[in-house]
Design a protein around this motif. Structure first.
Motif, PDB file in Angstrom:
ATOM      1  N   GLN A   1      10.482  11.766  13.327  1.00  0.00           N
ATOM      2  CA  GLN A   1       9.616  10.796  13.987  1.00  0.00           C
ATOM      3  C   GLN A   1       8.209  10.819  13.370  1.00  0.00           C
ATOM      4  OE1 GLN A   1       9.462  11.171  18.223  1.00  0.00           O
ATOM      5  NE2 GLN A   1       8.294   9.299  18.478  1.00  0.00           N
ATOM      6  N   LEU A   2       7.648  11.999  13.143  1.00  0.00           N
ATOM      7  CA  LEU A   2       6.328  12.115  12.526  1.00  0.00           C
ATOM      8  C   LEU A   2       6.331  11.499  11.134  1.00  0.00           C
ATOM      9  CD1 LEU A   2       3.415  13.180  12.334  1.00  0.00           C
ATOM     10  CD2 LEU A   2       4.377  15.331  11.477  1.00  0.00           C
ATOM     11  N   HIS A   3       7.361  11.803  10.357  1.00  0.00           N
ATOM     12  CA  HIS A   3       7.461  11.275   8.996  1.00  0.00           C
ATOM     13  C   HIS A   3       7.546   9.746   9.012  1.00  0.00           C
ATOM     14  CE1 HIS A   3       9.451  10.687   4.979  1.00  0.00           C
ATOM     15  NE2 HIS A   3       8.351  11.367   4.685  1.00  0.00           N
ATOM     16  N   GLY A   4       8.316   9.202   9.938  1.00  0.00           N
ATOM     17  CA  GLY A   4       8.427   7.752  10.064  1.00  0.00           C
ATOM     18  C   GLY A   4       7.100   7.099  10.405  1.00  0.00           C
ATOM     19  N   TYR A   5       6.387   7.682  11.358  1.00  0.00           N
ATOM     20  CA  TYR A   5       5.070   7.155  11.719  1.00  0.00           C
ATOM     21  C   TYR A   5       4.088   7.275  10.554  1.00  0.00           C
ATOM     22  CZ  TYR A   5       6.250   6.769  16.682  1.00  0.00           C
ATOM     23  OH  TYR A   5       6.802   6.421  17.882  1.00  0.00           O
ATOM     24  N   ALA A   6       4.161   8.370   9.816  1.00  0.00           N
ATOM     25  CA  ALA A   6       3.254   8.576   8.685  1.00  0.00           C
ATOM     26  C   ALA A   6       3.510   7.550   7.583  1.00  0.00           C
ATOM     27  CB  ALA A   6       3.412   9.993   8.138  1.00  0.00           C
ATOM     28  N   ILE A   7       4.761   7.296   7.259  1.00  0.00           N
ATOM     29  CA  ILE A   7       5.087   6.300   6.235  1.00  0.00           C
ATOM     30  C   ILE A   7       4.635   4.914   6.683  1.00  0.00           C
ATOM     31  CG2 ILE A   7       6.985   5.083   5.098  1.00  0.00           C
ATOM     32  CD1 ILE A   7       8.462   7.754   4.982  1.00  0.00           C
ATOM     33  N   THR A   8       4.919   4.578   7.928  1.00  0.00           N
ATOM     34  CA  THR A   8       4.535   3.268   8.449  1.00  0.00           C
ATOM     35  C   THR A   8       3.019   3.100   8.462  1.00  0.00           C
ATOM     36  OG1 THR A   8       6.532   3.214   9.796  1.00  0.00           O
ATOM     37  CG2 THR A   8       4.774   1.691  10.406  1.00  0.00           C
TER      38      THR A   8
ATOM     39  N   GLY B   1      -7.140   4.810  15.858  1.00  0.00           N
ATOM     40  CA  GLY B   1      -6.288   5.979  15.668  1.00  0.00           C
ATOM     41  C   GLY B   1      -5.839   6.197  14.233  1.00  0.00           C
ATOM     42  N   MET B   2      -6.303   5.363  13.307  1.00  0.00           N
ATOM     43  CA  MET B   2      -5.887   5.496  11.906  1.00  0.00           C
ATOM     44  C   MET B   2      -6.912   6.246  11.062  1.00  0.00           C
ATOM     45  SD  MET B   2      -3.940   1.930  11.028  1.00  0.00           S
ATOM     46  CE  MET B   2      -3.596   2.519   9.375  1.00  0.00           C
ATOM     47  N   ASP B   3      -7.751   7.034  11.713  1.00  0.00           N
ATOM     48  CA  ASP B   3      -8.804   7.756  11.001  1.00  0.00           C
ATOM     49  C   ASP B   3      -8.250   8.754   9.989  1.00  0.00           C
ATOM     50  OD1 ASP B   3     -10.636   6.393  12.574  1.00  0.00           O
ATOM     51  OD2 ASP B   3     -10.682   7.975  14.083  1.00  0.00           O
ATOM     52  N   ILE B   4      -7.048   9.245  10.194  1.00  0.00           N
ATOM     53  CA  ILE B   4      -6.465  10.257   9.315  1.00  0.00           C
ATOM     54  C   ILE B   4      -6.016   9.670   7.969  1.00  0.00           C
ATOM     55  CG2 ILE B   4      -4.086  10.060  10.151  1.00  0.00           C
ATOM     56  CD1 ILE B   4      -4.032  13.182  10.036  1.00  0.00           C
ATOM     57  N   ILE B   5      -5.828   8.358   7.914  1.00  0.00           N
ATOM     58  CA  ILE B   5      -5.381   7.711   6.678  1.00  0.00           C
ATOM     59  C   ILE B   5      -6.544   7.644   5.692  1.00  0.00           C
ATOM     60  CG2 ILE B   5      -4.474   5.573   5.669  1.00  0.00           C
ATOM     61  CD1 ILE B   5      -2.429   6.904   7.448  1.00  0.00           C
ATOM     62  N   SER B   6      -6.307   8.128   4.458  1.00  0.00           N
ATOM     63  CA  SER B   6      -7.326   8.039   3.413  1.00  0.00           C
ATOM     64  C   SER B   6      -6.921   6.951   2.418  1.00  0.00           C
ATOM     65  CB  SER B   6      -7.493   9.382   2.702  1.00  0.00           C
ATOM     66  OG  SER B   6      -6.306   9.731   2.021  1.00  0.00           O
ATOM     67  N   LEU B   7      -7.912   6.372   1.754  1.00  0.00           N
ATOM     68  CA  LEU B   7      -7.671   5.274   0.819  1.00  0.00           C
ATOM     69  C   LEU B   7      -8.213   5.607  -0.555  1.00  0.00           C
ATOM     70  CD1 LEU B   7      -8.907   2.287   3.037  1.00  0.00           C
ATOM     71  CD2 LEU B   7      -6.530   2.966   2.604  1.00  0.00           C
ATOM     72  N   SER B   8      -7.512   5.137  -1.575  1.00  0.00           N
ATOM     73  CA  SER B   8      -8.027   5.190  -2.942  1.00  0.00           C
ATOM     74  C   SER B   8      -7.594   3.910  -3.638  1.00  0.00           C
ATOM     75  CB  SER B   8      -7.522   6.424  -3.688  1.00  0.00           C
ATOM     76  OG  SER B   8      -6.121   6.408  -3.786  1.00  0.00           O
ATOM     77  N   GLU B   9      -8.443   3.436  -4.542  1.00  0.00           N
ATOM     78  CA  GLU B   9      -8.122   2.188  -5.233  1.00  0.00           C
ATOM     79  C   GLU B   9      -8.013   2.410  -6.727  1.00  0.00           C
ATOM     80  OE1 GLU B   9     -11.186  -0.919  -5.640  1.00  0.00           O
ATOM     81  OE2 GLU B   9     -12.540   0.500  -4.674  1.00  0.00           O
ATOM     82  N   ASP B  10      -7.202   1.594  -7.360  1.00  0.00           N
ATOM     83  CA  ASP B  10      -7.073   1.555  -8.811  1.00  0.00           C
ATOM     84  C   ASP B  10      -7.440   0.128  -9.200  1.00  0.00           C
ATOM     85  OD1 ASP B  10      -6.271   1.283 -11.458  1.00  0.00           O
ATOM     86  OD2 ASP B  10      -4.469   2.500 -11.199  1.00  0.00           O
ATOM     87  N   THR B  11      -8.691  -0.075  -9.633  1.00  0.00           N
ATOM     88  CA  THR B  11      -9.154  -1.433  -9.909  1.00  0.00           C
ATOM     89  C   THR B  11      -8.430  -2.054 -11.102  1.00  0.00           C
ATOM     90  OG1 THR B  11     -11.032  -0.527 -11.120  1.00  0.00           O
ATOM     91  CG2 THR B  11     -11.424  -1.176  -8.850  1.00  0.00           C
ATOM     92  N   ALA B  12      -8.052  -1.244 -12.090  1.00  0.00           N
ATOM     93  CA  ALA B  12      -7.341  -1.782 -13.254  1.00  0.00           C
ATOM     94  C   ALA B  12      -5.965  -2.323 -12.852  1.00  0.00           C
ATOM     95  CB  ALA B  12      -7.195  -0.711 -14.331  1.00  0.00           C
TER      96      ALA B  12
ATOM     97  N   SER C   1       2.502   8.816   1.404  1.00  0.00           N
ATOM     98  CA  SER C   1       1.557   7.914   0.752  1.00  0.00           C
ATOM     99  C   SER C   1       2.308   6.655   0.355  1.00  0.00           C
ATOM    100  CB  SER C   1       0.894   8.571  -0.455  1.00  0.00           C
ATOM    101  OG  SER C   1       1.702   8.521  -1.582  1.00  0.00           O
ATOM    102  N   GLN C   2       1.594   5.544   0.404  1.00  0.00           N
ATOM    103  CA  GLN C   2       2.164   4.246   0.054  1.00  0.00           C
ATOM    104  C   GLN C   2       1.129   3.469  -0.749  1.00  0.00           C
ATOM    105  OE1 GLN C   2       5.379   3.044   0.861  1.00  0.00           O
ATOM    106  NE2 GLN C   2       5.655   5.173   1.421  1.00  0.00           N
ATOM    107  N   THR C   3       1.614   2.611  -1.653  1.00  0.00           N
ATOM    108  CA  THR C   3       0.735   1.819  -2.508  1.00  0.00           C
ATOM    109  C   THR C   3       1.064   0.345  -2.357  1.00  0.00           C
ATOM    110  OG1 THR C   3       0.562   3.628  -4.096  1.00  0.00           O
ATOM    111  CG2 THR C   3      -0.004   1.433  -4.897  1.00  0.00           C
ATOM    112  N   ALA C   4       0.018  -0.471  -2.282  1.00  0.00           N
ATOM    113  CA  ALA C   4       0.160  -1.930  -2.291  1.00  0.00           C
ATOM    114  C   ALA C   4      -0.609  -2.458  -3.495  1.00  0.00           C
ATOM    115  CB  ALA C   4      -0.385  -2.545  -1.009  1.00  0.00           C
ATOM    116  N   THR C   5      -0.004  -3.400  -4.210  1.00  0.00           N
ATOM    117  CA  THR C   5      -0.586  -3.958  -5.424  1.00  0.00           C
ATOM    118  C   THR C   5      -0.756  -5.463  -5.271  1.00  0.00           C
ATOM    119  OG1 THR C   5       0.506  -2.243  -6.722  1.00  0.00           O
ATOM    120  CG2 THR C   5      -0.289  -4.163  -7.927  1.00  0.00           C
ATOM    121  N   TYR C   6      -1.915  -5.963  -5.697  1.00  0.00           N
ATOM    122  CA  TYR C   6      -2.168  -7.403  -5.649  1.00  0.00           C
ATOM    123  C   TYR C   6      -1.406  -8.085  -6.780  1.00  0.00           C
ATOM    124  CZ  TYR C   6      -4.337 -11.931  -5.909  1.00  0.00           C
ATOM    125  OH  TYR C   6      -4.524 -13.283  -5.942  1.00  0.00           O
TER     126      TYR C   6
END
Length: 94
Positions: A15-22, A52-63, A76-81
């Motif tokens: 359950q924790l893993h599912g919430y973390a991925i989501t 409640g999403m304070d624990i999520i950290s963000l990093s960007e790859d501008t290239a 961790s999950q990645t979204a690309t434009y």
């Protein structure tokens, strides 16, 4: 006592893993849209997160025009434009 703690952790892990991925996927998608569609700085994108999403950290790859969101030590999950598609999540692994 230790056995109970370990047993509880094993029971709660799926359950924790599912919430973390989501949460990481949501964070990556929202922040990517904020950054690369909205043109806002990555630091400003946290305003769009749900409470409640304070624990999520963000990093960007501008290239690569992508944002990675991390739930520490769990997911961790990645979204690309992509032009014409907006921000798209990278495929989830098993």
């Amino acid at each position: 006592m230790l056995g109970t703690l370990v047993g509880g952790g094993v029971f709660a892990w799926p359950q924790l893993h599912g919430y973390a991925i989501t949460g990481a996927a949501y964070g990556a998608r929202v922040a990517c849209s904020c950054r690369f569609v909205g043109g806002r700085p990555i630091g400003d994108c946290r305003k769009d997160f749900e409470p409640g999403m304070d624990i999520i950290s963000l990093s960007e790859d501008t290239a690569a025009r992508s944002v990675t969101a991390r739930f520490p030590l769990v997911a961790s999950q990645t979204a690309t434009y992509r032009q014409g598609w907006g921000c798209v999540l990278e495929p989830w692994g098993n």
